[in-house]
Design a protein around this motif. Structure first.
Motif, PDB file in Angstrom:
ATOM      1  N   SER A   1       0.809  -1.208   0.000  1.00 31.38           N
ATOM      2  CA  SER A   1       0.000   0.000   0.000  1.00 31.38           C
ATOM      3  C   SER A   1       0.843   1.258   0.000  1.00 31.38           C
ATOM      4  CB  SER A   1      -0.929   0.002   1.214  1.00 31.38           C
ATOM      5  OG  SER A   1      -0.167   0.003   2.410  1.00 31.38           O
ATOM      6  N   THR A   2       2.028   1.233   0.628  1.00 29.91           N
ATOM      7  CA  THR A   2       2.865   2.430   0.662  1.00 29.91           C
ATOM      8  C   THR A   2       3.717   2.574  -0.568  1.00 29.91           C
ATOM      9  OG1 THR A   2       4.531   1.195   1.875  1.00 29.91           O
ATOM     10  CG2 THR A   2       2.986   2.501   3.177  1.00 29.91           C
ATOM     11  N   ASN A   3       3.893   1.467  -1.311  1.00 25.43           N
ATOM     12  CA  ASN A   3       4.676   1.514  -2.552  1.00 25.43           C
ATOM     13  C   ASN A   3       6.054   2.099  -2.330  1.00 25.43           C
ATOM     14  OD1 ASN A   3       5.329   1.215  -5.198  1.00 25.43           O
ATOM     15  ND2 ASN A   3       4.397   3.130  -5.856  1.00 25.43           N
ATOM     16  N   ILE A   4       6.715   1.608  -1.265  1.00 25.77           N
ATOM     17  CA  ILE A   4       8.052   2.064  -0.968  1.00 25.77           C
ATOM     18  C   ILE A   4       8.932   0.859  -0.781  1.00 25.77           C
ATOM     19  CG2 ILE A   4       7.377   4.264   0.047  1.00 25.77           C
ATOM     20  CD1 ILE A   4       7.321   3.024   2.725  1.00 25.77           C
ATOM     21  N   SER A   5      10.179   1.054  -0.325  1.00 26.54           N
ATOM     22  CA  SER A   5      11.152  -0.029  -0.283  1.00 26.54           C
ATOM     23  C   SER A   5      10.785  -1.075   0.747  1.00 26.54           C
ATOM     24  CB  SER A   5      12.542   0.522   0.037  1.00 26.54           C
ATOM     25  OG  SER A   5      12.549   1.025   1.346  1.00 26.54           O
TER      26      SER A   5
ATOM     27  N   THR B   1      12.224 -15.110   1.027  1.00 25.76           N
ATOM     28  CA  THR B   1      11.775 -14.501   2.275  1.00 25.76           C
ATOM     29  C   THR B   1      10.465 -13.722   2.123  1.00 25.76           C
ATOM     30  OG1 THR B   1      13.261 -12.642   1.832  1.00 25.76           O
ATOM     31  CG2 THR B   1      14.046 -14.352   3.322  1.00 25.76           C
ATOM     32  N   PHE B   2      10.042 -13.488   0.886  1.00 27.30           N
ATOM     33  CA  PHE B   2       8.745 -12.858   0.629  1.00 27.30           C
ATOM     34  C   PHE B   2       7.773 -13.864   0.015  1.00 27.30           C
ATOM     35  CE2 PHE B   2      11.722  -9.273   0.553  1.00 27.30           C
ATOM     36  CZ  PHE B   2      11.144  -8.458   1.506  1.00 27.30           C
ATOM     37  N   GLY B   3       8.023 -15.145   0.274  1.00 31.08           N
ATOM     38  CA  GLY B   3       7.121 -16.178  -0.214  1.00 31.08           C
ATOM     39  C   GLY B   3       7.113 -16.302  -1.721  1.00 31.08           C
ATOM     40  N   PHE B   4       8.229 -15.920  -2.373  1.00 30.26           N
ATOM     41  CA  PHE B   4       8.342 -15.944  -3.839  1.00 30.26           C
ATOM     42  C   PHE B   4       7.220 -15.143  -4.500  1.00 30.26           C
ATOM     43  CE2 PHE B   4      10.654 -19.918  -2.731  1.00 30.26           C
ATOM     44  CZ  PHE B   4      11.892 -19.556  -3.241  1.00 30.26           C
ATOM     45  N   LYS B   5       6.879 -14.017  -3.882  1.00 29.04           N
ATOM     46  CA  LYS B   5       5.881 -13.116  -4.444  1.00 29.04           C
ATOM     47  C   LYS B   5       6.473 -11.710  -4.534  1.00 29.04           C
ATOM     48  CE  LYS B   5       1.922 -15.686  -2.569  1.00 29.04           C
ATOM     49  NZ  LYS B   5       0.740 -15.616  -1.671  1.00 29.04           N
ATOM     50  N   LEU B   6       5.996 -10.957  -5.503  1.00 28.75           N
ATOM     51  CA  LEU B   6       6.436  -9.580  -5.663  1.00 28.75           C
ATOM     52  C   LEU B   6       5.789  -8.721  -4.587  1.00 28.75           C
ATOM     53  CD1 LEU B   6       8.190  -7.957  -7.749  1.00 28.75           C
ATOM     54  CD2 LEU B   6       6.028  -7.272  -8.789  1.00 28.75           C
ATOM     55  N   PRO B   7       6.570  -8.040  -3.729  1.00 26.44           N
ATOM     56  CA  PRO B   7       5.967  -7.252  -2.645  1.00 26.44           C
ATOM     57  C   PRO B   7       5.050  -6.142  -3.132  1.00 26.44           C
ATOM     58  CG  PRO B   7       8.306  -7.608  -2.229  1.00 26.44           C
ATOM     59  CD  PRO B   7       8.038  -8.077  -3.629  1.00 26.44           C
ATOM     60  N   TYR B   8       5.463  -5.431  -4.196  1.00 22.68           N
ATOM     61  CA  TYR B   8       4.607  -4.396  -4.784  1.00 22.68           C
ATOM     62  C   TYR B   8       5.084  -4.132  -6.204  1.00 22.68           C
ATOM     63  CZ  TYR B   8       8.446  -1.488  -2.936  1.00 22.68           C
ATOM     64  OH  TYR B   8       9.675  -0.981  -2.601  1.00 22.68           O
ATOM     65  N   SER B   9       4.211  -3.566  -7.021  1.00 26.54           N
ATOM     66  CA  SER B   9       4.416  -3.556  -8.466  1.00 26.54           C
ATOM     67  C   SER B   9       5.580  -2.703  -8.945  1.00 26.54           C
ATOM     68  CB  SER B   9       3.132  -3.086  -9.173  1.00 26.54           C
ATOM     69  OG  SER B   9       2.839  -1.744  -8.810  1.00 26.54           O
ATOM     70  N   THR B  10       5.931  -1.655  -8.204  1.00 24.92           N
ATOM     71  CA  THR B  10       6.976  -0.742  -8.686  1.00 24.92           C
ATOM     72  C   THR B  10       8.330  -0.993  -8.039  1.00 24.92           C
ATOM     73  OG1 THR B  10       6.298   0.893  -7.032  1.00 24.92           O
ATOM     74  CG2 THR B  10       5.329   1.085  -9.238  1.00 24.92           C
ATOM     75  N   ILE B  11       8.475  -2.073  -7.299  1.00 22.05           N
ATOM     76  CA  ILE B  11       9.742  -2.362  -6.636  1.00 22.05           C
ATOM     77  C   ILE B  11      10.873  -2.506  -7.664  1.00 22.05           C
ATOM     78  CG2 ILE B  11       9.325  -4.862  -6.626  1.00 22.05           C
ATOM     79  CD1 ILE B  11      10.751  -4.982  -3.921  1.00 22.05           C
ATOM     80  N   PHE B  12      12.028  -1.966  -7.324  1.00 18.94           N
ATOM     81  CA  PHE B  12      13.180  -2.043  -8.230  1.00 18.94           C
ATOM     82  C   PHE B  12      14.455  -2.354  -7.446  1.00 18.94           C
ATOM     83  CE2 PHE B  12      16.156  -0.233 -11.485  1.00 18.94           C
ATOM     84  CZ  PHE B  12      15.714  -0.992 -12.552  1.00 18.94           C
ATOM     85  N   GLY B  13      14.303  -2.935  -6.271  1.00 21.55           N
ATOM     86  CA  GLY B  13      15.453  -3.190  -5.409  1.00 21.55           C
ATOM     87  C   GLY B  13      15.936  -4.616  -5.465  1.00 21.55           C
TER      88      GLY B  13
END
Length: 409
Positions: free
Chosen positions: A77-81, A289-301
């Motif tokens: 929801s925060t779309n941050i790191s 460590t994130f359950g093999f899921k993308l935490p949020y759509s704009t992540i680039f880290g």
């Protein structure tokens, strides 16, 4: 005089005929190999009732960081790191709005031949074929194939502790000083610099190197690994170190592609090609460590790839993020600002395992920096970077760059 003139022409004609013959032999040899590979690939598929299975987990579930549903929802929801997950109380989420319009995400397709990849049985290489390919490589005509022949698909990640000395004895004979590599069997199209920001992660480095070097060599790319370490004193500035790595690596050679890589992330499938596409690529799509899921759509880290031109166009990373978190989301905003889109391989290919480590203290001002980031895109980055090189060494497995980042740079 006339005889020497005729002899010179005869030599030139012989060289030309020889060159044409080599090209023709390589052409027919290449098409024979392609035909043979297709036949063996089809045969292998016909005997395979199920796709390649994923390797066993590299560690027990008790060692994997516990990510709760609440924390994951906060990160999205925060779309941050990802550092948001560590301390969600640092900010009132309802009062912040970052990237209200999400940049376009490109679900990148795999190169032809990789999507339904199954390891084909090796066919014998004759002495004449090996000689022709060697000669063509020397002449710069034997380009490496778009689909490397030695890929394994899902791989078992080795996270056992080891010493740098043991790994050097194993890997150094194939490497040039500084941890640089070029395939000898063909001419690589891609020249890739792997930049690793580093401090206080000594146990991770040997594990990272012993996994990444064989992984990259199977992909038949020219590459160099650059470990960019920050001196003690000031807070860690990961983004500035990546800018330092870009500048210093560019002084040593011409690189088409830069991959910025955390030392605690290990790739789990070598079809995840470490090259740069037309758009910036987020490599570490699915982390254990994130359950093999993308935490949020704009992540680039985590692990990200950009061409030299793309990285220069966005003015590199911001140098304003001291402590952990925020710099990757700022880069995502920079890419969007310049009209780039984030590309990703399928989630079943771009998988990583994360080495366990203690949580770092997050930067409490990272949200403020993110909100005001657009005002600094053109003035905060490569063109404002200040650093002092304390040491550079070409070690057997990597190029070590020790840099001091002055406070306030």
């Amino acid at each position: 005089m006339a005889s020497s003139w005729g002899r010179a022409h005869a030599i030139k004609a012989a060289l030309l005929v020889g060159f044409i013959l080599v090209v023709l032999l390589n052409f027919f040899s290449y098409h024979y190999d392609v035909k043979f590979d297709k036949l063996t690939h089809i045969k292998a598929l016909s005997h395979t009732s199920s796709p390649l299975l994923w390797p066993k987990r590299t560690r027990s579930s008790s060692e994997v960081t516990n990510i709760t549903h609440t924390q994951s929802a906060t990160a999205i929801s925060t779309n941050i790191s990802t550092s948001t997950v560590e301390d969600p109380k640092l900010i009132n989420i309802s009062n912040i709005s970052i990237n209200t319009t999400a940049p376009q995400i490109l679900n990148e397709s795999l190169p032809m031949g990789l999507e339904h990849f199954t390891r084909s049985p090796e066919h014998p290489v004759t002495g004449s074929t090996k000689f022709i390919k060697s000669l063509m490589t020397t002449l710069g005509l034997n380009a490496c194939p778009s689909v490397p022949p030695d890929l394994e698909g899902p791989i078992e990640v080795n996270i056992t502790s080891d010493t740098i000395g043991n790994i050097e004895r194993w890997l150094a004979p194939k490497l040039k000083p500084g941890g640089w590599f070029s395939p000898t069997e063909c001419n690589a199209k891609d020249h890739v610099a792997i930049v690793v920001p580093f401090r206080d992660r000594e146990p991770h480095l040997p594990i990272f190197l012993k996994n990444l070097h064989p992984f990259l060599q199977r992909q038949q790319i020219n590459y160099g690994i650059f470990i960019v370490e920050q001196t003690v004193g000031n807070l860690f500035n990961r983004a500035a170190l990546m800018n330092v790595g870009f500048k210093e690596a560019s002084k040593m050679s011409h690189w088409d592609c830069f991959i910025f890589h955390d030392v605690d992330l290990l790739p789990m499938d070598d079809r995840n090609l470490y090259v740069c596409p037309d758009q910036p690529r987020h490599m570490s799509v699915a982390v254990d460590t994130f359950g093999f899921k993308l935490p949020y759509s704009t992540i680039f880290g985590g692990v990200s790839a950009m061409t030299t031109k793309q990285f220069s166009a966005v003015n590199g990373f911001s140098n304003s993020f001291w402590g952990w978190g925020g710099e990757d989301d700022d880069m995502s905003n920079r890419l969007k600002h310049m009209g780039f889109h984030i590309a990703r391989y399928p989630i079943n290919i771009a998988r990583y395992t994360m080495l366990t480590h203690r949580k770092e203290k997050a930067n409490p001002k990272r949200y403020e920096k993110l909100v005001s980031g657009s005002k600094r895109f053109e003035t905060d980055g490569l063109n404002s970077l200040k650093y002092i090189i304390k040491d550079i060494q070409k070690k057997p497995l990597y190029t070590w760059i020790l840099a001091e980042i002055p406070d306030g740079s």
